[in-house]
Design a protein around this motif. Structure first.
Motif, PDB file in Angstrom:
ATOM      1  N   VAL A  81       0.968  -1.151   0.010  1.00 44.54           N
ATOM      2  CA  VAL A  81       0.000   0.013  -0.066  1.00 44.54           C
ATOM      3  C   VAL A  81       1.014   1.116  -0.199  1.00 44.54           C
ATOM      4  CG1 VAL A  81      -1.737   1.166   1.376  1.00 44.54           C
ATOM      5  CG2 VAL A  81      -2.127  -1.121   0.991  1.00 44.54           C
ATOM      6  N   VAL A 209       4.629  -0.856  16.655  1.00 49.75           N
ATOM      7  CA  VAL A 209       3.201  -0.767  16.857  1.00 49.75           C
ATOM      8  C   VAL A 209       2.596   0.558  16.141  1.00 49.75           C
ATOM      9  CG1 VAL A 209       1.045  -0.948  18.297  1.00 49.75           C
ATOM     10  CG2 VAL A 209       3.031  -2.244  18.779  1.00 49.75           C
ATOM     11  N   ARG A 223      -7.879  -6.098  12.698  1.00 54.10           N
ATOM     12  CA  ARG A 223      -7.919  -6.800  11.448  1.00 54.10           C
ATOM     13  C   ARG A 223      -8.364  -8.035  11.351  1.00 54.10           C
ATOM     14  NH1 ARG A 223      -6.953  -1.969  10.554  1.00 54.10           N
ATOM     15  NH2 ARG A 223      -5.627  -1.113   9.361  1.00 54.10           N
TER      16      ARG A 223
HETATM   17  N1  UFG Z   1       1.000  -2.961  11.659  1.00 53.45           N
HETATM   18  C1  UFG Z   1       1.945  -2.562  12.867  1.00 53.45           C
HETATM   19  N2  UFG Z   1       3.017  -2.617  12.841  1.00 53.45           N
HETATM   20  C2  UFG Z   1       3.873  -3.090  11.534  1.00 53.45           C
HETATM   21  C3  UFG Z   1       3.024  -3.489  10.620  1.00 53.45           C
HETATM   22  C4  UFG Z   1       1.741  -3.374  10.455  1.00 53.45           C
HETATM   23  O1  UFG Z   1       1.349  -1.866  13.981  1.00 53.45           O
HETATM   24  O2  UFG Z   1       5.148  -3.110  11.662  1.00 53.45           O
HETATM   25  C5  UFG Z   1      -0.165  -2.581  11.991  1.00 53.45           C
HETATM   26  C6  UFG Z   1      -0.917  -1.707  10.976  1.00 53.45           C
HETATM   27  O3  UFG Z   1      -1.029  -0.527  11.387  1.00 53.45           O
HETATM   28  C7  UFG Z   1      -2.459  -2.527  10.946  1.00 53.45           C
HETATM   29  C8  UFG Z   1      -2.109  -4.036  10.834  1.00 53.45           C
HETATM   30  O4  UFG Z   1      -0.823  -3.885  11.706  1.00 53.45           O
HETATM   31  O5  UFG Z   1      -3.245  -1.872  11.992  1.00 53.45           O
HETATM   32  C9  UFG Z   1      -2.192  -4.681   9.888  1.00 53.45           C
HETATM   33  O6  UFG Z   1      -1.168  -4.158   8.912  1.00 53.45           O
HETATM   34  P1  UFG Z   1      -0.360  -4.950   7.737  1.00 53.45           P
HETATM   35  O7  UFG Z   1       0.521  -3.911   7.072  1.00 53.45           O
HETATM   36  O8  UFG Z   1      -0.106  -6.237   7.832  1.00 53.45           O
HETATM   37  O9  UFG Z   1      -1.757  -5.053   6.869  1.00 53.45           O
HETATM   38  P2  UFG Z   1      -2.798  -3.974   6.217  1.00 53.45           P
HETATM   39  O10 UFG Z   1      -4.099  -4.149   6.989  1.00 53.45           O
HETATM   40  O11 UFG Z   1      -2.323  -2.678   6.059  1.00 53.45           O
HETATM   41  O12 UFG Z   1      -2.977  -4.271   4.650  1.00 53.45           O
HETATM   42  C10 UFG Z   1      -3.288  -5.668   4.217  1.00 53.45           C
HETATM   43  C11 UFG Z   1      -2.734  -5.917   2.972  1.00 53.45           C
HETATM   44  C12 UFG Z   1      -3.433  -5.148   1.919  1.00 53.45           C
HETATM   45  C13 UFG Z   1      -4.890  -5.244   1.929  1.00 53.45           C
HETATM   46  C14 UFG Z   1      -5.326  -5.147   3.455  1.00 53.45           C
HETATM   47  C15 UFG Z   1      -6.838  -5.523   3.408  1.00 53.45           C
HETATM   48  O13 UFG Z   1      -1.456  -5.455   3.015  1.00 53.45           O
HETATM   49  O14 UFG Z   1      -2.855  -5.677   0.586  1.00 53.45           O
HETATM   50  O15 UFG Z   1      -4.696  -5.837   4.468  1.00 53.45           O
HETATM   51  O16 UFG Z   1      -7.218  -5.779   4.794  1.00 53.45           O
HETATM   52  F1  UFG Z   1      -5.480  -4.532   1.313  1.00 53.45           F
END
Ligand code: UFG
Length: 332
Positions: A81, A209, A223
């Motif tokens: 993203v 976090v 999530r």
């Molecule tokens: N997070 C952290 N620390 C990190 C990485 C993530 O706190 O090092 C948090 C994020 O802020 C979020 C959660 O963990 O609250 C999940 O983050 P991810 O980066 O693992 O995943 P996203 O929810 O941002 O995105 C993922 C996919 C996308 C998809 C989305 C749909 O990467 O392609 O899920 O739910 F669109």
């Protein structure tokens, strides 16, 4: 009946699990991958492999003919993203323009079914949770928009041609094959659970976090984490549904219908490894919604999909087992 399935991006994280799910279900996967982010060794030996790009219509047409392709599972694309915000045209090329080319070649080659990797990012910041398929789609980043545009092309093409599709909107995909045959091998991953298991194995010093003031129970983002093998099995069921009723197309959420906070995920890793991850608390990441949880009633009712690994500790165990194996493979 044994089907010949072209798997684009079959050397990647989700694609390599779909290859296994197809083999396990008695089908024949044929992979096309340009190996930009995927790995040759991630593709099961039983699959036929072509190295190349999905926008190479001569190659794709040749594969369709040579292998008598019945349907396409389309995973190839870009998935980060923040990168999509910095380099939107890369996403509109890899996820939108190249999908357009692939769809065109599929139609030209007489392939009548496609399963497409879409995303919960098509919803943007949903007004309520869990989010249903008929809620408005308002992506807040180019990644989500690039996938939504492909959904729209599929819809219009299905109306105009002898063609149907299933767009699966993935929530947060995690874990690895329970038999440890493949897993998430992405270099420089940004996904929470991948980062957490890397940290648990000493490959990182700590886990950030991002945001502690969200409107959730413990203030961290919530999530819907879905085991990659349950997601792969949804594709196999979707394939059967598309072939059984060629008049009908589908756009369906793929998640478990409940969520975990960042803290709950890190606690699960601590529990499974019997250690304590070092956490650093930071500000919010741009474009992150508080909560993103799927309503999954539609896919359950329509396809009879039943998840087998809806258990956070099990997801962590499988991710960890793969991360250990990856250490041997990559020597990191
Ligand atoms: N997070 C952290 N620390 C990190 C990485 C993530 O706190 O090092 C948090 C994020 O802020 C979020 C959660 O963990 O609250 C999940 O983050 P991810 O980066 O693992 O995943 P996203 O929810 O941002 O995105 C993922 C996919 C996308 C998809 C989305 C749909 O990467 O392609 O899920 O739910 F669109």
């Amino acid at each position: 009946k044994k089907r010949n399935i072209l798997v684009t991006g079959g050397a990647g994280y989700i694609g390599s699990h779909a290859v296994l799910a197809l083999i396990d279900a008695g089908h024949r996967p044929i992979v096309i991958d340009n190996l930009v982010t995927g790995f040759r060794w991630a593709i099961d030996d039983e699959a036929t492999f072509y190295e190349g790009d999905i926008s190479d219509s001569d190659l794709v047409l040749k594969i369709i003919g040579e292998q008598a392709i019945d349907a396409i599972m389309h995973f190839a694309g870009s998935v980060v993203v923040p990168e999509s915000v910095e380099n939107p045209l890369k996403y509109y090329d890899n996820n939108t323009a190249k999908s357009r080319s692939l769809i065109e070649t599929a139609i030209a080659g007489g392939v009548r079914h496609m399963i497409f990797s879409s995303t919960a990012a098509t919803y943007g910041i949903p007004k309520s949770s869990p989010v249903c398929e008929d809620m408005p789609t308002m992506p807040i980043n180019p990644y989500g928009m690039s996938k939504l545009m492909t959904e729209m092309m599929l819809r219009d093409v299905a109306a105009a041609h002898d063609f149907n599709y299933c767009a699966l909107r993935y929530f947060n995909v995690a874990g690895a094959d329970p038999l440890c045959r493949t897993g998430q091998s992405t270099i420089g991953a940004t996904h929470l659970l991948k980062i957490a298991v890397e940290a648990a194995l000493g490959k990182r010093a700590s886990v950030s976090v991002f945001g502690t003031d969200y409107a959730t129970e413990d203030g961290t983002g919530v999530r819907d984490y879905i085991h990659v093998s349950d997601l792969a099995s949804a594709h196999v069921i979707a394939l059967e549904a598309l072939m059984a009723d060629p008049e009908r197309s589908h756009t369906l959420n793929c998640g478990y219908g409940h969520g975990y906070s960042v803290m709950q995920v890190l606690d699960a890793v601590d529990r499974v490894t019997n250690t304590k991850l070092h956490r650093t608390f930071e500000g919010r990441r741009a474009g992150d919604p508080d909560t993103l949880v799927s309503d999954n009633i539609a896919i359950k009712q329509r396809f009879g999909w039943e998840p087998r690994y809806d258990n956070l500790d099990l997801i962590v165990q499988h991710a960890l087992a793969w991360e250990r194996r990856l250490t041997d493979i990559q020597g990191t």
